[in-house]
Design a protein around this motif. Structure first.
Motif, PDB file in Angstrom:
ATOM      1  N   SER A  43      42.090  42.082  34.047  1.00 45.22           N
ATOM      2  CA  SER A  43      41.064  43.118  33.958  1.00 45.22           C
ATOM      3  C   SER A  43      41.583  44.519  34.247  1.00 45.22           C
ATOM      4  O   SER A  43      42.307  44.743  35.221  1.00 45.22           O
ATOM      5  CB  SER A  43      39.930  42.794  34.946  1.00 45.22           C
ATOM      6  N   TYR A  45      39.391  46.765  35.002  1.00 44.00           N
ATOM      7  CA  TYR A  45      38.430  47.218  36.002  1.00 44.00           C
ATOM      8  C   TYR A  45      38.088  46.055  36.932  1.00 44.00           C
ATOM      9  O   TYR A  45      36.963  45.545  36.928  1.00 44.00           O
ATOM     10  CB  TYR A  45      37.155  47.742  35.325  1.00 44.00           C
ATOM     11  N   PRO A  46      39.039  45.603  37.738  1.00 46.82           N
ATOM     12  CA  PRO A  46      38.813  44.376  38.511  1.00 46.82           C
ATOM     13  C   PRO A  46      37.639  44.460  39.477  1.00 46.82           C
ATOM     14  O   PRO A  46      36.890  43.496  39.627  1.00 46.82           O
ATOM     15  CB  PRO A  46      40.145  44.177  39.242  1.00 46.82           C
ATOM     16  N   ARG A  47      37.440  45.589  40.115  1.00 49.68           N
ATOM     17  CA  ARG A  47      36.352  45.693  41.087  1.00 49.68           C
ATOM     18  C   ARG A  47      34.998  45.618  40.393  1.00 49.68           C
ATOM     19  O   ARG A  47      34.115  44.849  40.789  1.00 49.68           O
ATOM     20  CB  ARG A  47      36.471  47.015  41.866  1.00 49.68           C
ATOM     21  N   ASP A  49      34.379  44.435  37.384  1.00 45.92           N
ATOM     22  CA  ASP A  49      34.217  43.168  36.667  1.00 45.92           C
ATOM     23  C   ASP A  49      33.827  42.025  37.600  1.00 45.92           C
ATOM     24  O   ASP A  49      33.109  41.098  37.192  1.00 45.92           O
ATOM     25  CB  ASP A  49      35.501  42.813  35.919  1.00 45.92           C
ATOM     26  N   ARG A  50      34.295  42.060  38.838  1.00 47.86           N
ATOM     27  CA  ARG A  50      33.901  41.006  39.783  1.00 47.86           C
ATOM     28  C   ARG A  50      32.396  41.039  40.015  1.00 47.86           C
ATOM     29  O   ARG A  50      31.755  39.995  40.185  1.00 47.86           O
ATOM     30  CB  ARG A  50      34.661  41.154  41.099  1.00 47.86           C
ATOM     31  N   LEU A  60      39.565  36.596  38.091  1.00 50.65           N
ATOM     32  CA  LEU A  60      40.009  37.916  37.656  1.00 50.65           C
ATOM     33  C   LEU A  60      41.340  38.268  38.300  1.00 50.65           C
ATOM     34  O   LEU A  60      41.569  37.974  39.479  1.00 50.65           O
ATOM     35  CB  LEU A  60      38.977  38.989  38.010  1.00 50.65           C
ATOM     36  N   VAL A  61      42.201  38.892  37.510  1.00 48.66           N
ATOM     37  CA  VAL A  61      43.485  39.393  37.983  1.00 48.66           C
ATOM     38  C   VAL A  61      43.542  40.882  37.685  1.00 48.66           C
ATOM     39  O   VAL A  61      43.137  41.323  36.600  1.00 48.66           O
ATOM     40  CB  VAL A  61      44.649  38.658  37.286  1.00 48.66           C
ATOM     41  N   ASP A  62      44.018  41.649  38.638  1.00 49.94           N
ATOM     42  CA  ASP A  62      44.146  43.091  38.477  1.00 49.94           C
ATOM     43  C   ASP A  62      45.200  43.390  37.416  1.00 49.94           C
ATOM     44  O   ASP A  62      46.384  43.118  37.599  1.00 49.94           O
ATOM     45  CB  ASP A  62      44.548  43.722  39.815  1.00 49.94           C
ATOM     46  N   ALA A  63      44.757  43.942  36.275  1.00 56.27           N
ATOM     47  CA  ALA A  63      45.685  44.287  35.194  1.00 56.27           C
ATOM     48  C   ALA A  63      45.502  45.741  34.780  1.00 56.27           C
ATOM     49  O   ALA A  63      45.579  46.090  33.595  1.00 56.27           O
ATOM     50  CB  ALA A  63      45.490  43.362  34.008  1.00 56.27           C
ATOM     51  N   ARG A  64      45.259  46.596  35.769  1.00 53.11           N
ATOM     52  CA  ARG A  64      45.295  48.023  35.489  1.00 53.11           C
ATOM     53  C   ARG A  64      46.713  48.391  35.034  1.00 53.11           C
ATOM     54  O   ARG A  64      47.656  47.619  35.254  1.00 53.11           O
ATOM     55  CB  ARG A  64      44.873  48.809  36.723  1.00 53.11           C
ATOM     56  N   PRO A  67      49.808  47.812  37.730  1.00 56.08           N
ATOM     57  CA  PRO A  67      50.094  46.412  38.051  1.00 56.08           C
ATOM     58  C   PRO A  67      50.539  45.600  36.841  1.00 56.08           C
ATOM     59  O   PRO A  67      51.426  44.752  36.950  1.00 56.08           O
ATOM     60  CB  PRO A  67      48.760  45.893  38.606  1.00 56.08           C
TER      61      PRO A  67
END
Length: 416
Positions: A43, A45-47, A49-50, A60-64, A67
């Motif tokens: 994602s 937008y991990p925050r 999207d959760r 979800l995995v942080d994929a900004r 990272p």
């Protein structure tokens, strides 16, 4: 027998609701055949999207960009070249663990590897390179790619796109660009958001925050969905004021006796950042309108299903957001599109309605008003054309589903 695991990148639950529609459609179509399937969303937008995720079994995995580009790609490279480290990498990195278990990576970017967007090339590559390192087949879900005349884009595309298992092209123009590059790993399809299923509870959901009596009566309702992307491109190209143009256009419709639904189709709650967020633009537009009693403005984030139902309540739609166009077509509402790439035209072509696209570089107050009034006058013919072509367009989304489901029927053996 282990259940299928699918990784997804390029889409999100929050922000662009077209991306959310593609994401939700993929999950639902896969689970229709594999109810026990699990998913990892890489994602941007991990925050957010959760908070927005309503599905069980979707991690979800942080994929900004940082990272993804630095951490995940480096760890994936180490996984490839240093096999003794693999157990440690799987145990320490959720991204590597997810990819090592994945039967497929779905790349759901709406547009990639295209001239004029060279600044996104690094992200386009970084999104799929870890899967290549871990030998996970990649399916580029229905999207626009090309043209490939820029030397940098052409070289990079020739290097990476042939390694993709399947590229689902979203229309004639993209397919011709891809064939011109010499690609053969192609399947012709249509945007998966056309297949988004509504639950039937959208009207009740919308009525909790909006007064839907706005649509009662005999007045024609014109929906409008502006875009910060088109705003930036229009102002950079012409030096014009997109907000002023849209305000004048909207006030003109209201003065002519129409009601207006001002619909932000890409919203990120809790931020004023405008990346994938049209809400600040729509709020600024609303503040310039002279008769707001004739305007419906949902000033908050709606789900992709609620947005589609809301668009379906309009009589006509004017949009600069690609997936607002898709939703309008999917529910049979004649639409006028202000676009910035071939991706708009090739979808409208499927309905024999490409005449209803205006390039941002041609946009003017006079042209916008003229074409909108012509659309309203030609509404019955346009609606009939949508109705006659929509079944075939929706059927084309099944081509992508078949590619994905075929991969899941022969599960990949994870690298040790």
């Amino acid at each position: 027998m282990t259940h299928p695991h699918v990784s997804i990148i390029g889409s999100a639950f929050s922000g662009n609701k077209g991306a959310a529609a593609m994401l939700e459609s993929a999950i639902e179509s896969i689970r229709a055949e594999h109810p026990d399937a699990t998913f990892t969303l890489f994602s941007m937008y991990p925050r957010e999207d959760r908070v927005q995720n309503r599905f069980e079994g979707v991690e979800l995995v942080d994929a900004r960009p940082r990272p993804l580009g630095v951490t995940i790609n480096t760890l994936a490279l180490l996984y490839k070249i240093l096999p003794p480290l693999r157990p440690l990498l799987r145990s320490r990195s959720r991204a590597i663990s997810a990819l090592s278990r994945s039967d497929v990576l779905l790349d759901q970017m709406g547009i990639s590897f295209t001239d004029g967007r060279e600044k996104f090339l690094l992200y386009n590559v970084a999104a799929i390179l870890p899967a290549f390192f871990l030998k996970v087949p990649v399916v580029k879900c229905a999207q626009a790619i090309g043209p490939f005349t820029n030397p940098i884009n052409r070289v990079v595309s020739r290097m990476f796109l042939p390694k993709v298992h399947t590229i689902v092209t979203r229309g004639r123009i993209t397919h011709e660009f891809a064939e011109g590059l010499g690609l053969t790993n192609l399947v012709a399809g249509s945007d998966s958001a056309f297949a988004l299923q509504l639950s039937g509870g959208e009207r009740e959901s919308l009525s909790q925050s909006l007064d839907l009596s706005f649509f009662d009566g005999d007045d024609t309702v014109v929906g409008i969905s502006p875009s910060v992307v088109v705003q930036a491109k229009y102002e950079a190209k012409t030096g014009g004021d997109y907000l002023a143009l849209m305000a004048d256009f909207t006030n003109g419709l209201i003065a002519d006796g129409y009601r207006v639904a001002l619909v932000p189709h890409s919203v990120r709650t809790g931020t004023e950042k405008t990346q994938n967020n049209d809400l600040p633009l729509c709020a600024a537009l609303y503040s310039r309108l002279e008769q707001t009693d004739r305007v419906l403005f949902p000033d908050h984030e709606l789900s992709s299903q609620d947005l589609r139902h809301l668009i379906g309540m309009c009589d006509f739609f004017v949009t600069s957001r690609f997936h607002a166009m898709v939703s309008s077509l999917a529910v049979g509402v004649p639409c006028l599109v202000i676009g910035w790439s071939h991706k708009y035209q090739e979808v409208l072509e499927m309905f024999e309605l490409e005449e209803w696209a205006i390039g941002f570089d041609r946009l003017s107050p006079e042209l916008l008003r003229q074409r909108a009034l012509e659309l309203i006058a030609d509404g019955p013919r346009v609606a009939a054309s949508i109705a006659s072509h929509l079944p075939a367009v929706i059927d084309n989304t099944r081509h992508q589903e078949r590619v994905i489901l075929d991969l899941l029927r022969t599960p990949r053996k994870a690298s040790s």
